[in-house]
Design an enzyme around this catalytic site. Structure first.
Site, short mmCIF file in Angstrom:
data_model
loop_
_atom_site.label_atom_id
_atom_site.label_comp_id
_atom_site.label_asym_id
_atom_site.label_seq_id
_atom_site.Cartn_x
_atom_site.Cartn_y
_atom_site.Cartn_z
N SER A 124 0.83 -1.20 0.00
CA SER A 124 0.00 0.00 0.00
C SER A 124 0.86 1.25 0.00
O SER A 124 1.99 1.25 0.52
CB SER A 124 -0.88 -0.01 1.26
N TYR A 149 -3.29 -0.34 10.33
CA TYR A 149 -3.35 -0.94 9.00
C TYR A 149 -2.06 -0.64 8.23
O TYR A 149 -1.39 -1.53 7.70
CB TYR A 149 -4.55 -0.42 8.21
N LYS A 153 1.40 -3.11 7.00
CA LYS A 153 2.00 -3.24 5.67
C LYS A 153 3.50 -2.97 5.72
O LYS A 153 4.30 -3.65 5.06
CB LYS A 153 1.32 -2.26 4.69
#
Length: 341
Positions: A124, A149, A153
């Site tokens: 991402s 989140y 990543k």
């Protein structure tokens, strides 16, 4: 080549499975159906006239994964299976780290056990954090994202780098997405969020189809052209084809080992208000909205420098903003209740 796609029944996963089938890959989908629907795979099979082997399972279930690898001749893994809502990740961070980080470690361990070395990771743009300036370039240091989140990543990218240092057979590609929107041009598959959508365009589409009263625009005082956030929106089918291009890149670079990162984006920032206007133009209908306070952690603007992917993967984001809107509306208007229809 047989490819295992974790999370392959989800939004990006299902479009990528379709692209893989169209490029003559054999595909196994492994998905726990938490945020996805088996109907998406049935429709992909219908669109391509090809069969997909589907296994329902969790990526943290190493025993089930091991059984699958033992029974299958897997050449590569494309790993989508992750929780992905920024706001939710702040509310239940342990679940995000358990699924996104521990789950990835589980699949990497099983891959090592069965000598599968090709791995494409659904990363991402959030890995660039708040410290880096736009446009984001792959040579920038990994940042410190504001959400669990985003942090998950970054953690996985670091795990991949460490794994590559310890295992000279490992071949990884991290594809750093920006903001995928749109749907397959058939209107048969698209984004079908469970509950209230966390992303902008599915929310707009649900307002347009009458499922939601109005859109909330979070902030109009950002230092951008019109005061709303700017993001790099790309068509989900362009993104899907980026995964096929990454597999092709690994195939062409048989001597490669390590991990390589590629940005997948258009290189253009588009504001929230501009997205609303583009959607209104596409459907010839006004979208009611209200301005709400900014959300914590929202950056003003970011977009990709995608020249590395353009050059090395021979990949480009070709579909226009207008097509993104038109394809989204075709999917949503044909399927007001998503795959339940």
């Amino acid at each position: 080549m047989q490819v295992l796609v974790t999370g392959g029944a989800g939004y990006i996963g299902s479009h990528t499975v379709l692209s893989l089938l169209e490029n003559n890959y054999d595909v196994i989908v492994y998905d726990n159906l938490t945020n996805s629907s088996l109907e998406s795979i049935k429709r992909v099979e219908k669109l391509t006239s090809k069969k997909v082997k589907f296994v329902e399972g969790d990526i943290c279930d190493k025993e089930k994964l091991s059984q699958l690898f033992k029974q299958s001749d897997i050449d590569a893994v494309i790993h989508f299976a992750a929780l992905k809502a920024v706001g939710e990740s702040a509310e239940i961070p342990l679940r995000y780290y358990q699924n996104n980080v521990h789950g990835t470690v589980c699949i990497l361990e099983v891959m090592q056990q069965y000598q599968v070395h090709n791995f494409i990771f659904s990363s991402s743009a959030t890995v660039y954090g708040e410290e880096n300036d736009v446009p984001y370039v792959e040579t920038m240091k990994l940042g410190s994202p504001s959400s669990p989140y985003g942090a998950s990543k970054v953690m996985v990218e670091r795990i991949l780098a460490d794994l590559a240092l310890s295992d000279n057979k490992f071949r990884g590609v991290s594809l750093r997405y920006f903001n995928p929107i749109g749907a397959h041009e058939s209107g048969e598959i698209g984004e079908d969020p469970k509950g209230i959508p966390n992303n902008l365009l599915p929310y707009i589409a649900q307002v347009a189809v009458g499922k939601r009263d109005k859109l909330s625009v979070f902030g109009e005082d950002f230092p951008t052209k019109d005061g709303s956030c700017e993001r790099d929106y790309l068509h989900v089918m362009d993104l899907a084809q980026g995964h096929v291009a990454a597999l092709d890149w690994l195939d062409r670079h048989s001597e490669f080992n390590g991990v390589e990162a590629f940005n997948l984006g258009t290189g253009n920032g588009v504001s929230v208000f501009a997205i609303v206007q583009a959607f209104e133009k596409a459907i010839n209908k006004a979208i009611p909205f209200e301005v709400s306070p900014r959300r914590a952690g929202d950056l003003s603007a970011f977009w990709a420098n995608a020249s590395k992917a353009n050059k090395e993967l021979n990949w480009h984001a070709n579909r226009s903003l207008e097509q993104m809107m038109t394809d989204t509306w075709r999917w949503q208007s044909n399927n007001p209740n998503g795959f339940l229809d």
